[in-house]
Design an enzyme around this catalytic site. Structure first.
Site, mmCIF file in Angstrom:
data_model
loop_
_atom_site.group_PDB
_atom_site.id
_atom_site.type_symbol
_atom_site.label_atom_id
_atom_site.label_comp_id
_atom_site.label_asym_id
_atom_site.label_seq_id
_atom_site.Cartn_x
_atom_site.Cartn_y
_atom_site.Cartn_z
ATOM 1 N N SER A 170 29.704 39.856 -47.713
ATOM 2 C CA SER A 170 29.526 41.377 -47.680
ATOM 3 C C SER A 170 28.586 42.312 -47.065
ATOM 4 O O SER A 170 27.816 41.920 -46.174
ATOM 5 C CB SER A 170 30.502 41.533 -48.992
ATOM 6 O OG SER A 170 30.429 43.250 -49.200
ATOM 7 N N MET A 171 27.909 42.422 -47.747
ATOM 8 C CA MET A 171 26.012 43.316 -47.787
ATOM 9 C C MET A 171 25.443 41.426 -47.335
ATOM 10 O O MET A 171 24.053 42.080 -46.871
ATOM 11 C CB MET A 171 25.927 43.902 -48.294
ATOM 12 C CG MET A 171 26.847 45.366 -48.967
ATOM 13 S SD MET A 171 26.894 45.677 -47.174
ATOM 14 C CE MET A 171 25.294 46.448 -47.053
#
Length: 586
Positions: A170-171
């Protein structure tokens, strides 16, 4: 009163439409068919201290280990290839377990002469996807952690790694890319991101987030680093599939439903532990190692070829053999002795070896000038032979039969085909083109080595216009099925449905493949959506008892500024025991 009634009716219609839309959205979810990954021994996380700890007391750096292997980690003894995992929004450093554990077991089982040391950063489970300022803090800490990890290997200068592999979820994948903009030297050869929003964040809530993404675009230093981006597809409700790639970023970008041996949509967290995906990525990781240096390869072209092989077009060959076959024509000498050569001149037929074979068999398919026999499709079931398909010139005699002394490899042109029953390999050939390239060729040969397992080989030769159909998609207000094929040819194995109108992600259609007559109780057909502008193919199996349609849609729209002459298509791999009717509906 009329105004109130009109307003009430409009509000009611909008409310009903909203509720129906939410019901469709909530039900538009494929069953999670991922298998779980397990640890063989209790996972351990050993804290590693470094200078940045006094500035970032809320963060931490850990080394992953299991059971008896923890002793060396606690004594800061590392001799493998360093890999750093970066968790995403509200993610835990413990999410490294699946990839780290599978990698550890593979190095113990295969004994390749190297292993991976997995490290992970604790980013305090912060919501980095909602606060751009946190991205800068986390990037700073991870940057310092990378240099601290490389310092752990200073004891042996010869085997000391000079590069590190980054895994980002994800991030965490955004942070991995952000590191490329601030690292002073090229110490990151490979970045693997899982469900990472590369093109833009799901929510742009502050100027920090905007500035961070702007720097990624302006200061793109990914030239010497290979970036592999994996998306879970439509099952990922948090990260929309089409934002997991970026136009300005050269990388290997794949959606999980199109990955060979995975073929599954995966949700946002499941992508960290889905066994089918973890195994495929781990195999790619091991193949990415330079056997001379026992470190990650420094050749970006080779790294892209490795992950393209495992994630895009897996033909079942070993990676080095596959790359060699693509760049050069290699031949093989067939063994003499106990072997059986046979030829069948039928246009379509099935070879069923229910009890396996006791000696090597070579099944010959003659290359003919007749246009009705020009195109050849071969589908094998449960054939474990790696190098199984060849082209050859039958110029020698064995008894009263002509045989080949050697053959040209064709196995690298095949692919592992999606399947529910048995492992399937699919090979499509233009035999006239093959003859033009190799004028001496007279036959295509399938090799079956001795085995006690059942093996099935299905052969289909055809005239291409008979099997290629252009599909006109149904209109938006269509309330009945549009017939595409009234009935497929007898024993037909292959059809291609051209769908040039399918170009945008808002389009969604249903394809029905209904068996009309079948000569067996069990049957297995597959529909494959092939998208030429991205690795976003999807698949559906049609078997007895399953009347559900194939939901056809795109993960990303057709690029506007690119000249794509090829259209989307649906490849049908049918079961020769059945004849099918094919129709569509919106």
């Amino acid at each position: 009163m009329r105004v109130v009634s009109g307003f009430f009716i409009c509000s009611l219609i909008v409310t009903i439409g909203y509720i129906l839309g939410m019901l469709v959205f909530l039900n538009d979810y494929e069953e999670n068919r991922c298998e779980m990954t397990y640890m063989y021994e209790y996972p351990q996380f050993v804290r590693i201290k470094h200078d940045a700890d006094h500035r970032f007391r809320k963060y931490g750096l850990y080394a992953y280990s299991e059971g008896r292997f923890t002793y060396d980690a606690r004594n800061m003894k590392f001799s493998g290839i360093p890999v750093l995992f970066i968790p995403g929004n509200a993610g835990s450093y413990r999410q490294v377990r699946s990839f780290a554990s599978v990698s550890l077991r593979k190095s113990l089982d295969d004994r390749p002469g190297f292993h991976f040391d997995f490290f992970t950063v604790d980013l305090n489970d912060e919501f980095s996807g909602l606060n751009g300022a946190l991205l800068y803090e986390q990037t700073d800490y991870v940057n310092n952690s990378i240099y601290r990890i490389l310092e752990l290997y200073n004891s042996n200068e010869k085997s000391r790694p000079k590069n590190i592999i980054l895994f980002g979820h994800s991030m965490g994948g955004v942070i991995a890319r952000g590191l490329l903009t601030i690292l002073e030297e090229n110490i990151v050869s490979l970045i693997i991101t899982l469900a990472t929003p590369h093109s833009r964040p799901p929510l742009m809530l502050d100027s920090y987030m905007f500035d961070y993404y702007h720097k990624l675009q302006v200061t793109n230093k990914a030239d010497n680093s290979t970036i592999v981006s994996l998306s879970g597809g439509y099952n990922d409700y948090l990260i929309t599939p089409f934002i997991t790639t970026a136009k300005y970023l050269e990388n290997v970008h794949v959606f999980s439903p199109s990955i060979p041996l995975v073929w599954l949509p995966i949700d946002h967290l499941c992508i960290l532990w889905c066994k089918q995906l973890v195994l495929v990525v781990t195999k790619g990781l091991f193949d990415a190692i330079d056997f001379n240096t026992k470190q990650i390869s420094q050749d970006p072209e080779y790294l892209r070829a490795v992950f393209h092989h495992h994630l895009v077009n897996n033909n079942g060959l070993k990676i080095r053999k596959s790359i060699q076959s693509v760049h050069s024509t290699s031949s093989m000498t067939f063994r003499r002795g106990r072997s059986e050569w046979m030829e069948n001149l039928q246009k379509q037929y099935t070879i069923s070896l229910r009890n396996g074979v006791q000696e090597t068999q070579y099944h010959m398919i003659r290359v003919l000038d007749d246009a009705d026999y020009r195109y050849l499709t071969i589908l094998t079931l449960n054939l474990e032979v790696v190098e199984w398909a060849f082209a050859c010139a039958a110029n020698e005699l064995q008894g009263q039969h002509r045989i080949c002394s050697d053959g040209i490899h064709l196995s690298h042109l095949s692919q592992i085909s999606p399947s529910v029953r048995y492992k399937r390999k699919l090979l499509n050939l233009d035999t006239h083109e093959l003859k033009r390239n190799y004028t001496e060729v007279t036959h295509v040969v399938i090799r079956v080595l001795p085995t006690s397992e059942p093996v099935t080989i299905q052969i289909d030769r055809y005239f291409e216009p008979d099997r290629k159909v252009e599909v006109k998609l149904p209109s938006l207000l269509s309330f009945q099925r549009n017939l595409i094929l009234n009935e497929t040819h007898e024993k037909a194995l292959y059809y291609e449905l051209m769908v040039p109108q399918l170009t945008h992600i808002i389009q969604s259609y249903k394809i029905y493949v209904d068996p009309i007559t079948c000569n067996a109780k069990q049957h297995h057909a597959t529909a494959s959506l092939i998208v030429p502008w991205g690795n976003q193919n999807i698949y559906k199996h049609f078997m007895e008892g399953d009347k559900n349609p194939f939901l056809v849609r795109l993960h990303s729209s057709r690029p506007i500024n690119n000249n794509w002459n090829l259209s989307t298509s649906i490849l049908l791999t049918l079961d020769p025991v059945c004849r099918y009717s094919v129709s569509s509906w919106n």
